[in-house]
Design a protein around this motif. Structure first.
Motif, PDB file in Angstrom:
ATOM      1  N   GLY A 130     -14.550  24.111  -1.396  1.00 12.92           N
ATOM      2  CA  GLY A 130     -15.411  23.244  -2.197  1.00 12.92           C
ATOM      3  C   GLY A 130     -15.877  22.033  -1.415  1.00 12.92           C
ATOM      4  N   ARG A 131     -16.228  20.989  -2.144  1.00 13.92           N
ATOM      5  CA  ARG A 131     -16.706  19.762  -1.527  1.00 13.92           C
ATOM      6  C   ARG A 131     -15.567  19.100  -0.755  1.00 13.92           C
ATOM      7  N   PRO A 132     -15.791  18.700   0.502  1.00 14.92           N
ATOM      8  CA  PRO A 132     -14.718  18.077   1.284  1.00 14.92           C
ATOM      9  C   PRO A 132     -14.282  16.749   0.686  1.00 14.92           C
ATOM     10  N   LEU A 133     -13.057  16.399   0.969  1.00 18.94           N
ATOM     11  CA  LEU A 133     -12.492  15.149   0.465  1.00 18.94           C
ATOM     12  C   LEU A 133     -13.147  13.953   1.150  1.00 18.94           C
ATOM     13  N   ALA A 134     -13.442  12.920   0.371  1.00 16.96           N
ATOM     14  CA  ALA A 134     -13.978  11.680   0.937  1.00 16.96           C
ATOM     15  C   ALA A 134     -12.826  10.720   1.205  1.00 16.96           C
ATOM     16  N   ALA A 163       0.854  -1.192   0.000  1.00 15.34           N
ATOM     17  CA  ALA A 163       0.000   0.000   0.000  1.00 15.34           C
ATOM     18  C   ALA A 163       0.893   1.246   0.000  1.00 15.34           C
ATOM     19  N   PRO A 164       0.823   2.107  -1.019  1.00 10.88           N
ATOM     20  CA  PRO A 164       1.654   3.321  -1.048  1.00 10.88           C
ATOM     21  C   PRO A 164       1.349   4.232   0.133  1.00 10.88           C
ATOM     22  N   LEU A 165       2.382   4.934   0.610  1.00 10.70           N
ATOM     23  CA  LEU A 165       2.273   5.798   1.777  1.00 10.70           C
ATOM     24  C   LEU A 165       2.303   7.268   1.391  1.00 10.70           C
ATOM     25  N   VAL A 166       1.584   8.081   2.164  1.00 12.68           N
ATOM     26  CA  VAL A 166       1.660   9.538   2.061  1.00 12.68           C
ATOM     27  C   VAL A 166       2.038  10.067   3.440  1.00 12.68           C
ATOM     28  N   ASP A 167       3.166  10.768   3.536  1.00 11.50           N
ATOM     29  CA  ASP A 167       3.647  11.281   4.815  1.00 11.50           C
ATOM     30  C   ASP A 167       3.126  12.696   5.026  1.00 11.50           C
ATOM     31  N   LEU A 168       2.183  12.851   5.960  1.00 10.74           N
ATOM     32  CA  LEU A 168       1.594  14.156   6.266  1.00 10.74           C
ATOM     33  C   LEU A 168       2.147  14.758   7.552  1.00 10.74           C
ATOM     34  N   ALA A 169       2.963  14.018   8.292  1.00 15.94           N
ATOM     35  CA  ALA A 169       3.447  14.483   9.594  1.00 15.94           C
ATOM     36  C   ALA A 169       4.349  15.699   9.445  1.00 15.94           C
ATOM     37  N   HIS A 170       4.268  16.597  10.411  1.00 13.98           N
ATOM     38  CA  HIS A 170       5.150  17.755  10.545  1.00 13.98           C
ATOM     39  C   HIS A 170       4.965  18.811   9.457  1.00 13.98           C
ATOM     40  N   LEU A 171       3.947  18.693   8.622  1.00 16.63           N
ATOM     41  CA  LEU A 171       3.715  19.701   7.590  1.00 16.63           C
ATOM     42  C   LEU A 171       2.862  20.844   8.136  1.00 16.63           C
ATOM     43  N   PRO A 172       3.071  22.089   7.657  1.00 10.90           N
ATOM     44  CA  PRO A 172       2.131  23.166   7.984  1.00 10.90           C
ATOM     45  C   PRO A 172       0.733  22.801   7.503  1.00 10.90           C
ATOM     46  N   ALA A 173      -0.283  23.366   8.137  1.00 11.50           N
ATOM     47  CA  ALA A 173      -1.663  22.980   7.847  1.00 11.50           C
ATOM     48  C   ALA A 173      -2.004  23.091   6.364  1.00 11.50           C
ATOM     49  N   ALA A 174      -1.629  24.205   5.728  1.00  9.80           N
ATOM     50  CA  ALA A 174      -1.982  24.403   4.321  1.00  9.80           C
ATOM     51  C   ALA A 174      -1.306  23.356   3.437  1.00  9.80           C
ATOM     52  N   ARG A 216      -0.297  20.385   4.360  1.00 12.01           N
ATOM     53  CA  ARG A 216      -0.895  19.085   4.675  1.00 12.01           C
ATOM     54  C   ARG A 216      -2.201  18.886   3.915  1.00 12.01           C
ATOM     55  N   ILE A 217      -3.033  19.922   3.905  1.00 17.86           N
ATOM     56  CA  ILE A 217      -4.309  19.823   3.204  1.00 17.86           C
ATOM     57  C   ILE A 217      -4.089  19.704   1.701  1.00 17.86           C
ATOM     58  N   ALA A 218      -3.132  20.461   1.165  1.00 15.35           N
ATOM     59  CA  ALA A 218      -2.858  20.402  -0.275  1.00 15.35           C
ATOM     60  C   ALA A 218      -2.391  19.013  -0.683  1.00 15.35           C
ATOM     61  N   LEU A 219      -1.485  18.414   0.104  1.00 11.88           N
ATOM     62  CA  LEU A 219      -0.995  17.077  -0.230  1.00 11.88           C
ATOM     63  C   LEU A 219      -2.092  16.042  -0.067  1.00 11.88           C
ATOM     64  N   LEU A 220      -2.941  16.215   0.912  1.00 13.77           N
ATOM     65  CA  LEU A 220      -4.056  15.289   1.120  1.00 13.77           C
ATOM     66  C   LEU A 220      -4.999  15.306  -0.082  1.00 13.77           C
ATOM     67  N   HIS A 221      -5.318  16.492  -0.568  1.00 13.31           N
ATOM     68  CA  HIS A 221      -6.232  16.586  -1.714  1.00 13.31           C
ATOM     69  C   HIS A 221      -5.561  16.137  -3.003  1.00 13.31           C
ATOM     70  N   ARG A 222      -4.255  16.337  -3.111  1.00  8.18           N
ATOM     71  CA  ARG A 222      -3.556  15.926  -4.323  1.00  8.18           C
ATOM     72  C   ARG A 222      -3.478  14.401  -4.437  1.00  8.18           C
ATOM     73  N   THR A 223      -3.398  13.728  -3.302  1.00  3.71           N
ATOM     74  CA  THR A 223      -3.220  12.270  -3.333  1.00  3.71           C
ATOM     75  C   THR A 223      -4.518  11.490  -3.133  1.00  3.71           C
ATOM     76  N   SER A 224      -5.516  12.079  -2.481  1.00  5.58           N
ATOM     77  CA  SER A 224      -6.812  11.418  -2.229  1.00  5.58           C
ATOM     78  C   SER A 224      -6.637  10.012  -1.650  1.00  5.58           C
ATOM     79  N   PRO A 225      -6.170   9.885  -0.419  1.00  6.71           N
ATOM     80  CA  PRO A 225      -5.903   8.562   0.153  1.00  6.71           C
ATOM     81  C   PRO A 225      -7.167   7.766   0.433  1.00  6.71           C
ATOM     82  N   ASP A 226      -6.991   6.462   0.508  1.00  7.45           N
ATOM     83  CA  ASP A 226      -8.087   5.563   0.861  1.00  7.45           C
ATOM     84  C   ASP A 226      -8.186   5.366   2.368  1.00  7.45           C
TER      85      ASP A 226
END
Length: 389
Positions: free
Chosen positions: A211-215, A166-177, A179-189
């Motif tokens: 806009g519409r929140p990420l699912a 399962a590919p990983l996305v590391d969101l730890a230690h990022l500034p809030a903006a 973190r949100i940008a990377l979360l939306h760019r990758t759309s994790p399961d």
């Protein structure tokens, strides 16, 4: 997933995962602020680390991604890394090691402490496989991690993801903006973190996304008590199935959504939960105050030593202030202790923001709470934060 060791011996997780990465050489296994790593990239970094175990800097021709290991300490374990080390550095340290792994606890009852883990036994593996199955960790599912990789929570999730593919996305230690940008760019399961991380992410998502929140199909909370209010908010906002994982550094994972994991034996003794697991070497250990509803469903009521995870205990106030003052958007900070009818005292961090830095580095109370949590542990987090401009 199937991991097999020799009869009578434990399973060398690092060796098995290196072999697994070899089968995914061209596939992306990690995405973070520095970009993407394929299985081959990660193996190259591990090879460099094994060839230069005592040098902080690599000399001569090296793989383009060698900067990842440029500042690793000589010790090959996450316990020797900084609390802010990115997940790629933690994975290199673990996969380059042979034998035991040393990791940090989350520090919910004091300063984060080291815990040693040797090769996995078959019983431990069966317990971890049950954990992965129940939270929906599957091959090909993108997994985002808010928990630091040096802590057991983040490391366990990361190694499990590598094991199943399962590919990983590391969101730890990022500034809030970011973190949100990377979360939306990758759309994790699947998304995992401590409640303090998840609460901060939820508020940032609500504030920054118009806009519409990420699912996110699955959200896994661990390393702290998950309130019913936060669970409902996460489920509603992200349209997610939210899992509450309970465990301790000493016992390993114990339950998912109140149901004990395979090989975990829990009993109630005078209001305390007593656990025997594949990670306790046959011993029974007291974990927390709690009960077994219906004789089997785990309900945690509080710390066995009367410590409140979010109760404002400050084992080292100067260290808490140093962490807060080191944030680029903070000009100064002080801790106030106020009377509280319920807990006796209430700790408040009064933070004055640096006007020049605050314009370029957004910060919220949730960001500062998560920062202290990650650096010093849950017991060092003040009860409240007051931001002054």
């Amino acid at each position: 997933m199937s991991l097999r060791g020799r009869a009578g011996r434990g399973i060398d997780v690092a060796a098995v995962l290196r072999a697994r990465l070899g089968t995914r050489a061209r596939s992306v296994v990690l995405v973070d602020r520095q970009g993407m790593l394929t299985g081959q990239d990660l193996l190259d970094l591990v090879r460099l680390r094994r060839e230069h175990p005592r040098h902080g800097l690599l000399h001569g021709p090296a793989h383009p991604a060698a900067r990842t290991v440029a500042h690793l300490p000589a010790a090959q374990d996450p316990g020797a890394l900084s609390a802010t080390a990115p997940l790629r550095q933690v994975l290199v340290a673990v996969l380059a090691a042979d034998g035991e792994v040393v990791l940090r606890s989350s520090g919910s009852t004091g300063a984060p402490r080291l815990q040693r883990r040797g090769p996995l036994t078959p019983a431990q593996l069966r317990c971890l496989l049950d954990l992965g199955r129940r939270v929906g960790l599957r091959r090909g599912r993108l997994v985002a991690c808010l928990a630091p990789g040096v802590h057991g929570h983040g490391l366990l999730l990361a190694l499990g993801a590598l094991a199943v593919g399962a590919p990983l996305v590391d969101l730890a230690h990022l500034p809030a903006a970011d973190r949100i940008a990377l979360l939306h760019r990758t759309s994790p399961d699947l998304l995992t973190g401590a409640p303090v991380h998840l609460a901060a992410l939820l508020r940032a998502e609500q504030a920054l996304v118009r806009g519409r929140p990420l699912a996110i199909p699955r959200i896994v909370s661990g390393s702290g008590p998950l309130t019913e209010e936060l669970r409902a908010d996460l489920s509603r906002h992200f349209r997610a199935r939210v899992h509450d994982v309970y465990g301790t550094t000493e016992t390993g994972p114990l339950s998912v959504d109140g149901r004990p994991l395979r090989g975990v034996h829990l009993r109630e003794l005078e209001g305390l939960l007593v656990a025997r697991t594949p990670f306790t070497a046959g011993r029974e250990l007291v974990t927390d105050r709690g009960e077994l509803a219906g004789g089997e469903r785990v309900r945690v009521l509080g710390r066995a030593d009367a410590t409140l995870t979010a109760g404002g205990r400050l084992p080292d106030p100067p260290a808490t202030l140093r962490v807060l003052r080191a944030h680029p958007a903070v000009g100064s900070a002080r801790l106030l202790v106020e009377a509280d009818e319920r807990t006796g005292v209430h700790t408040l961090a009064e933070v004055v923001l640096d006007p020049s830095a605050a314009r370029t580095t957004a910060v919220s109370p949730e960001d500062l709470r998560a920062l202290v949590h990650d650096r010093l542990g849950a017991s060092a987090v003040p009860d409240g934060f007051r931001l002054l401009r």
